[in-house]
Write an enzyme that holds these catalytic residues in place. Structure first.
Site, PDB file in Angstrom:
ATOM      1  N   GLY A  24      -7.430 -28.801  39.091  1.00 29.02           N
ATOM      2  CA  GLY A  24      -8.886 -28.753  38.997  1.00 29.02           C
ATOM      3  C   GLY A  24      -9.423 -30.021  38.367  1.00 29.02           C
TER       4      GLY A  24
ATOM      5  N   THR B 194      -9.077 -24.450  42.113  1.00 24.62           N
ATOM      6  CA  THR B 194      -9.672 -23.671  41.022  1.00 24.62           C
ATOM      7  C   THR B 194     -10.251 -22.383  41.591  1.00 24.62           C
ATOM      8  OG1 THR B 194     -11.577 -23.452  39.548  1.00 24.62           O
ATOM      9  CG2 THR B 194     -11.726 -25.183  41.160  1.00 24.62           C
TER      10      THR B 194
ATOM     11  N   ASP C 283     -12.610 -20.992  40.282  1.00 22.24           N
ATOM     12  CA  ASP C 283     -14.051 -21.062  40.000  1.00 22.24           C
ATOM     13  C   ASP C 283     -14.851 -21.692  41.149  1.00 22.24           C
ATOM     14  OD1 ASP C 283     -13.344 -20.021  37.588  1.00 22.24           O
ATOM     15  OD2 ASP C 283     -14.077 -21.681  36.356  1.00 22.24           O
TER      16      ASP C 283
ATOM     17  N   MET D 120     -14.524 -14.284  35.931  1.00 18.89           N
ATOM     18  CA  MET D 120     -14.373 -15.683  35.518  1.00 18.89           C
ATOM     19  C   MET D 120     -15.476 -16.550  36.128  1.00 18.89           C
ATOM     20  SD  MET D 120     -10.365 -16.487  35.124  1.00 18.89           S
ATOM     21  CE  MET D 120      -9.500 -15.930  33.656  1.00 18.89           C
TER      22      MET D 120
ATOM     23  N   GLU E 205     -18.366 -15.194  33.059  1.00 23.24           N
ATOM     24  CA  GLU E 205     -18.018 -15.421  31.643  1.00 23.24           C
ATOM     25  C   GLU E 205     -18.855 -16.537  31.001  1.00 23.24           C
ATOM     26  OE1 GLU E 205     -13.937 -16.799  31.494  1.00 23.24           O
ATOM     27  OE2 GLU E 205     -14.371 -18.392  32.936  1.00 23.24           O
TER      28      GLU E 205
END
Ligand code: F6P
Length: 374
Positions: free
Chosen positions: A131, A154, A156, A198, A251
């Site tokens: 990442g 990632t 995310d 997340m 989060e």
């Protein structure tokens, strides 16, 4: 037999010294993610089958380049890893050679040691899979002359220059399943269920799983919330006959007048915003509230087929980049095409959710609140 077939060059018909095969290395850095093994497998197979390279696996990310911890990767050693989560090579968030803790704890620049070890190991090109943090290190090493290419990773999905990172869709599937499961229990008990997923800087997992799972309220870092707005949405839904509510919170979400919620501020570990939201709205509504923090379940386990496909294409493309000598480049997904872009571009900014974008607007049309209304 040709020179290439037997590894021996023919000079004027006479055999001369065997041609040295190129040696490449692969490492995984930062947090793990479903699909890392699929990248490794594809890169190794392409390197061996198409380019006649030897391949080394560097263990524990850049840490392995400092300690010289490398193992040969062969067709045999990567057999069976495609569906497996995690990374065969192991990984760590530590081991940044530019800022490495010395014996007394002060941070030292050990990048020269990496450059020396790359030379000693006879490495002609390195594939770094990681990442933001890993890519920044890869770029700096590249600037020192280390031949690096990169593969973005990632859950995310917040890396610029690529439409998706592998692992993200698997995380969305896990989170959506959790939303589905929370629906049935919320419905049975007339409760507010808050699911924390997340998403440190970007709310992609919350947004995708929230929409796919039919959440009522989605809280993301890009749209700071007000507890009063969340409570108003819940009361309004009650007036319309709804007896339960599902909230999905990233989060990294934060209150309009607040900060992100850390589990441990010193190490910048996020976690606990769902409990904070619960505490903030508890006095304002008359429904019971329960909190679920999904955590690393989103990062573990087998990648879904979509992530295996992207990961496999990325792995092949990364091996090809090395064969073409295109160092400093990162493979990326644009639409349905695998392209390559400068690593520098990918780390220049983050890919965040656009609060005015289509996905947010679609959710709002369906009655989803982002906690930013009245
Ligand atoms: O960057 C991916 C991510 O999953 C974040 O969403 C999360 O904050 C972080 O990693 C957790 O990292 P660790 O494994 O160090 O707890």
């Amino acid at each position: 037999m040709t020179g290439r077939d037997c590894g021996t060059r023919l000079l004027n018909g006479l055999p001369c010294a065997p041609m040295k095969k190129k040696r490449i290395a692969i490492l995984t850095g930062g947090g793990d993610c479903p699909g890392l093994n699929a990248v490794i497998r594809a890169a190794v197979r392409t390197a061996i089958n198409d380019h006649d390279f030897r391949v080394l696996g560097i263990q524990l990310g850049f840490e392995g380049l400092l300690t010289g911890s490398a193992v040969p990767l062969t067709a045999e050693s990567i057999r069976g890893i495609l569906p497996k989560g995690g990374t065969l090579l192991r990984t760590t968030n530590r081991g940044n050679p530019f800022s490495y803790p010395g014996p007394d704890g002060t941070l030292e620049d050990r990048s020269r040691l990496v450059v020396d070890n790359v030379r000693k190991l006879g490495i002609d090109g390195i594939i770094a899979i990681g990442g933001d943090g890993t890519l920044k290190i890869a770029q700096k090493l590249c600037d020192l002359g280390v031949p690096m290419v990169a593969v973005p990773k990632t859950i995310d999905n917040d890396l610029a220059s690529t439409d998706y990172t592998f692992g993200f869709m698997t995380a969305v599937e896990v989170a959506t399943d959790a939303v589905d499961r929370l629906h049935t229990t919320a419905e049975s008990h007339d409760r507010v269920m808050i699911l924390e997923v997340m998403g440190r800087d970007a709310g992609w997992i919350a947004l995708h799983s929230g929409i796919a799972g039919g959440a009522d309220i989605i809280l993301i870092p890009e749209i700071p919330y007000r507890p009063e707005a969340i409570a108003n949405t819940i009361r309004e839904r009650q007036r319309e006959g709804a007896k339960f509510d599902i909230i999905v919170v990233a989060e990294g979400a934060l209150r309009q007048d607040g900060e992100v919620t850390y589990l441990d501020k010193a190490s910048r570990r996020l976690g606990g915003v769902a409990y904070q939201v619960a505490a903030e709205i508890a006095q304002q509504i008359d429904l019971e509230i329960r909190v679920t923090v999904l955590g690393h379940i989103q990062r573990g386990g087998s990648p879904i087929p979509y992530d295996r496909l992207i990961a496999t294409q990325f792995g092949k493309a990364a091996a090809d980049l090395i064969a073409d000598g295109k160092f400093g480049r990162m493979v990326a997904l644009r639409g349905e095409q695998i392209v390559d872009v400068p690593i520098r571009d990918a780390i220049s900014n983050m890919k965040l959710v656009d609060p005015e974008g289509q996905l947010v607007s679609t959710a709002r049309s369906l009655g989803v609140s982002f906690g930013d209304g009245r």
